[in-house]
Structures are given as structure tokens and as C-alpha cells.
Design a protein around this motif. Structure first.
Motif, PDB file in Angstrom:
ATOM      1  N   GLY A 245       6.212   1.382  -2.396  1.00 29.44           N
ATOM      2  CA  GLY A 245       6.149   0.007  -1.912  1.00 29.44           C
ATOM      3  C   GLY A 245       7.298  -0.368  -1.002  1.00 29.44           C
ATOM      4  O   GLY A 245       8.434   0.068  -1.196  1.00 29.44           O
ATOM      5  N   SER A 246       7.012  -1.216  -0.022  1.00 29.80           N
ATOM      6  CA  SER A 246       7.996  -1.752   0.930  1.00 29.80           C
ATOM      7  C   SER A 246       9.061  -0.716   1.284  1.00 29.80           C
ATOM      8  O   SER A 246      10.230  -0.860   0.945  1.00 29.80           O
ATOM      9  N   VAL A 247       8.633   0.321   1.969  1.00 30.10           N
ATOM     10  CA  VAL A 247       9.488   1.475   2.270  1.00 30.10           C
ATOM     11  C   VAL A 247      10.769   1.060   2.991  1.00 30.10           C
ATOM     12  O   VAL A 247      10.738   0.355   4.001  1.00 30.10           O
ATOM     13  N   ASP A 248      11.899   1.504   2.464  1.00 30.51           N
ATOM     14  CA  ASP A 248      13.211   1.297   3.084  1.00 30.51           C
ATOM     15  C   ASP A 248      13.848   2.647   3.379  1.00 30.51           C
ATOM     16  O   ASP A 248      13.610   3.630   2.661  1.00 30.51           O
TER      17      ASP A 248
ATOM     18  N   GLU B 243      10.570   0.717  -4.928  1.00 30.20           N
ATOM     19  CA  GLU B 243       9.474   0.363  -5.822  1.00 30.20           C
ATOM     20  C   GLU B 243       8.347   1.387  -5.713  1.00 30.20           C
ATOM     21  O   GLU B 243       8.077   1.904  -4.631  1.00 30.20           O
ATOM     22  N   PHE B 244       7.669   1.652  -6.834  1.00 35.66           N
ATOM     23  CA  PHE B 244       6.601   2.659  -6.833  1.00 35.66           C
ATOM     24  C   PHE B 244       5.642   2.385  -7.981  1.00 35.66           C
ATOM     25  O   PHE B 244       5.962   1.678  -8.952  1.00 35.66           O
ATOM     26  N   ASP B 245       4.448   2.949  -7.867  1.00 34.85           N
ATOM     27  CA  ASP B 245       3.428   2.758  -8.898  1.00 34.85           C
ATOM     28  C   ASP B 245       2.436   3.916  -8.836  1.00 34.85           C
ATOM     29  O   ASP B 245       2.417   4.675  -7.864  1.00 34.85           O
ATOM     30  N   ASP B 246       1.615   4.032  -9.878  1.00 34.71           N
ATOM     31  CA  ASP B 246       0.501   4.990  -9.924  1.00 34.71           C
ATOM     32  C   ASP B 246       0.893   6.389  -9.433  1.00 34.71           C
ATOM     33  O   ASP B 246       0.388   6.881  -8.423  1.00 34.71           O
ATOM     34  N   ILE B 247       1.803   7.020 -10.169  1.00 35.95           N
ATOM     35  CA  ILE B 247       2.186   8.397  -9.855  1.00 35.95           C
ATOM     36  C   ILE B 247       1.031   9.317 -10.258  1.00 35.95           C
ATOM     37  O   ILE B 247       0.461   9.191 -11.349  1.00 35.95           O
TER      38      ILE B 247
ATOM     39  N   ASN C  62      10.340  -0.459   7.297  1.00 32.29           N
ATOM     40  CA  ASN C  62      11.013  -1.727   7.586  1.00 32.29           C
ATOM     41  C   ASN C  62      11.140  -2.630   6.368  1.00 32.29           C
ATOM     42  O   ASN C  62      11.533  -3.789   6.487  1.00 32.29           O
ATOM     43  N   GLY C  63      10.781  -2.115   5.180  1.00 31.43           N
ATOM     44  CA  GLY C  63      10.935  -2.900   3.968  1.00 31.43           C
ATOM     45  C   GLY C  63       9.951  -4.043   3.817  1.00 31.43           C
ATOM     46  O   GLY C  63      10.130  -4.902   2.944  1.00 31.43           O
ATOM     47  N   SER C  64       8.892  -4.073   4.607  1.00 27.73           N
ATOM     48  CA  SER C  64       7.928  -5.169   4.517  1.00 27.73           C
ATOM     49  C   SER C  64       7.220  -5.171   3.165  1.00 27.73           C
ATOM     50  O   SER C  64       6.781  -4.134   2.688  1.00 27.73           O
ATOM     51  N   TRP C  65       7.087  -6.353   2.553  1.00 30.09           N
ATOM     52  CA  TRP C  65       6.415  -6.457   1.265  1.00 30.09           C
ATOM     53  C   TRP C  65       4.913  -6.257   1.391  1.00 30.09           C
ATOM     54  O   TRP C  65       4.271  -5.816   0.456  1.00 30.09           O
ATOM     55  N   TRP C  66       4.330  -6.595   2.544  1.00 30.60           N
ATOM     56  CA  TRP C  66       2.885  -6.661   2.637  1.00 30.60           C
ATOM     57  C   TRP C  66       2.270  -5.738   3.684  1.00 30.60           C
ATOM     58  O   TRP C  66       1.084  -5.432   3.597  1.00 30.60           O
ATOM     59  N   ALA C  67       3.020  -5.292   4.683  1.00 28.42           N
ATOM     60  CA  ALA C  67       2.444  -4.481   5.762  1.00 28.42           C
ATOM     61  C   ALA C  67       1.897  -3.162   5.217  1.00 28.42           C
ATOM     62  O   ALA C  67       2.559  -2.477   4.432  1.00 28.42           O
ATOM     63  N   ALA C  68       0.684  -2.795   5.669  1.00 27.55           N
ATOM     64  CA  ALA C  68       0.059  -1.563   5.185  1.00 27.55           C
ATOM     65  C   ALA C  68       0.892  -0.337   5.518  1.00 27.55           C
ATOM     66  O   ALA C  68       0.988   0.596   4.724  1.00 27.55           O
ATOM     67  N   ASN C  69       1.519  -0.312   6.694  1.00 26.81           N
ATOM     68  CA  ASN C  69       2.301   0.851   7.094  1.00 26.81           C
ATOM     69  C   ASN C  69       3.541   1.045   6.234  1.00 26.81           C
ATOM     70  O   ASN C  69       4.045   2.150   6.107  1.00 26.81           O
ATOM     71  N   ALA C  70       4.075  -0.041   5.669  1.00 28.78           N
ATOM     72  CA  ALA C  70       5.299   0.044   4.875  1.00 28.78           C
ATOM     73  C   ALA C  70       5.007   0.156   3.382  1.00 28.78           C
ATOM     74  O   ALA C  70       5.921   0.175   2.566  1.00 28.78           O
ATOM     75  N   ASN C  71       3.741   0.219   3.010  1.00 30.42           N
ATOM     76  CA  ASN C  71       3.317   0.446   1.622  1.00 30.42           C
ATOM     77  C   ASN C  71       2.341   1.604   1.674  1.00 30.42           C
ATOM     78  O   ASN C  71       1.230   1.460   2.190  1.00 30.42           O
ATOM     79  N   ARG C  72       2.741   2.756   1.165  1.00 28.07           N
ATOM     80  CA  ARG C  72       2.003   3.988   1.466  1.00 28.07           C
ATOM     81  C   ARG C  72       1.818   4.857   0.225  1.00 28.07           C
ATOM     82  O   ARG C  72       2.662   4.862  -0.672  1.00 28.07           O
TER      83      ARG C  72
ATOM     84  N   PRO D 290       4.772  -3.520  -4.955  1.00 27.72           N
ATOM     85  CA  PRO D 290       4.071  -2.896  -3.830  1.00 27.72           C
ATOM     86  C   PRO D 290       2.823  -3.703  -3.485  1.00 27.72           C
ATOM     87  O   PRO D 290       2.180  -4.278  -4.366  1.00 27.72           O
ATOM     88  N   ALA D 291       2.497  -3.758  -2.212  1.00 28.73           N
ATOM     89  CA  ALA D 291       1.379  -4.578  -1.757  1.00 28.73           C
ATOM     90  C   ALA D 291       0.099  -4.268  -2.517  1.00 28.73           C
ATOM     91  O   ALA D 291      -0.286  -3.105  -2.644  1.00 28.73           O
ATOM     92  N   GLY D 292      -0.546  -5.301  -3.023  1.00 24.49           N
ATOM     93  CA  GLY D 292      -1.805  -5.138  -3.732  1.00 24.49           C
ATOM     94  C   GLY D 292      -1.665  -4.857  -5.212  1.00 24.49           C
ATOM     95  O   GLY D 292      -2.656  -4.864  -5.937  1.00 24.49           O
TER      96      GLY D 292
END
Length: 216
Positions: free
Chosen positions: A109-112, A174-178, A139-149, A74-76
Motif C-alpha cells: 500500500g501507498s508505496v514509498d 503497509e501491506f496485506d494479503d500475503i 509517491n506514497g499516494s493512499w488511493w492511486a492504483a499505481n502506488a498500491n500494487r 492500502p487502497a480498497g
């Protein structure tokens, strides 16, 4: 570190209609993670032991870096993250069993569109089911803020979340920090009520002393 406060300007809400129970979806764009929702604490980070009461029934895979064709961090995120995927040799589903929760959120991360989250109640009844298609810019973007939420799920009144299932219909989820907002255990409620009683008694004694002094 201070937790960001969730404001109405950042909320995107969607409701899942169910016969007796329901849950609400809220989300905020972020790259990096904007942090847990108001009232939540991190319970699963993939870099340390889970918080007590949070256990995997079929654990996700984890990585510390992206791997093409398998998972993208996920971005960052520069530490370990979790994922499920239909890539060969990877788990396609994972379920996190939890204490009774008012809400649970994760950094998605990178929402699909093929990513799916299912919330389960005490007897494994489905409280709500959500896919990436319900979020902006899936849109599955690795870096776009809107696709990593930061995406959260809030139990409706009288309903508690007892598990969250994460499924991938493709490569990958992908996911993190639940993070979660747990319902206090009965013993905790008793202690809290006792504390309120002591505070009230002290306030009444202080008021009585003040009235007595004023009458002198």
C-alpha cells in the motif's frame, strides 16, 4: 474466489545480481488488490490465523483503519492490514519465516521509496533486496492504483525463499494479503509421483484392452 491470472502485459521485472542466488521482482498496479500471482494462495491476511508454516519473527503492527502519522490502509482494504513504521511505538521491521517457496507476493500500500523488502534463503543468506524506488509511481499516494500494487518475488531456479523481511525507513510500510507458492514437501512429492504412476498404469491397461479388442 478465482485467482486472477498474471499476464505478461502487467509484469514489471527487475533483477538483483548476487554472487550465487537471485530473485525476480514482478508487480501489478491495483486498487483494490488485483490478487495473488498465478499459482499462489493467500497465507497471511491479518484477519485469521496464518497458514501452517508461516510465522512472524518480530510481528508487524496491525490496524483496521488508517491513522494519520502512523499508517494508511492500502487502497480498497476495509479489513485489518499489517504495517511497519518509524512512528513512535510502532515496529520498524518484521520478518515472516516461511516454508520453502518458489514465490511470495503481497499487496503493497501507498508505496514509498523508503519501504524495503529483503528475501532470505535457507541459511538467512540474502537472495534479493528491493525498495519502493524500484516500482513505478512510488509517491506514497493512499488511493492511486499505481502506488498500491500486488508485488511478487520469484526465486531463481535452484533457489528457495525461506523468509521475507519488511522494513520501514519512514512512515510507513503497509501491506496485506500475503500469498505464496510453496515447494511441495518430500512426502507430498512421493504421493504425487505415486499418483502419476497409478494413472500411467491405468492408461497402459486401458490401451492393452483396446488393442486386444481391436484384434478380435
Amino acid at each position: 474466489m478465482m485467482r486472477p491470472t498474471l499476464t505478461a502485459a502487467f509484469l514489471v521485472a527487475a533483477f538483483v545480481a548476487l554472487p550465487a542466488t537471485a530473485a525476480t521482482l514482478v508487480s501489478r498496479p491495483g486498487a483494490p488488490d488485483p490478487g495473488p500471482l498465478a499459482g499462489e494462495s493467500r497465507v497471511v491476511t491479518f484477519d485469521a490465523a496464518n497458514a501452517p508454516g508461516f510465522t512472524w519473527a518480530g510481528a508487524p503492527a496491525t490496524r483496521a483503519t488508517s491513522l494519520s502519522g502512523t499508517a494508511a490502509a492500502p487502497a480498497g482494504v476495509t479489513n485489518r492490514f499489517g504495517f511497519v513504521s518509524t512512528a513512535q511505538g510502532q515496529p520498524a521491521s518484521a520478518t515472516l519465516r516461511t516454508p520453502a517457496l518458489r514465490s511470495i507476493s503481497l499487496y503493497w500500500g501507498s508505496v514509498d521509496g523508503h519501504n524495503r523488502v529483503t528475501l532470505l534463503g535457507r541459511n538467512s543468506q540474502v537472495l534479493g533486496q528491493f525498495t519502493g524506488n524500484q516500482l513505478p509511481a512510488q509517491n506514497g499516494s493512499w488511493w492511486a492504483a499505481n502506488a498500491n500494487r500486488r508485488v511478487g518475488f520469484v526465486a531463481e531456479a535452484g533457489t528457495w525463499i525461506h523468509a521475507i523481511r519488511l522494513d520501514a525507513g519512514g512512515i510507513a510500510f503497509e501491506f496485506d494479503d500475503i500469498a505464496a507458492n510453496a515447494v511441495p514437501e518430500p512426502a507430498s512429492w512421493a504421493m504425487l509421483m505415486a499418483g502419476f504412476g497409478l494413472v500411467g498404469a491405468a492408461a497402459r491397461r486401458r490401451e492393452a484392452r483396446m488393442m486386444k479388442a481391436a484384434a478380435v
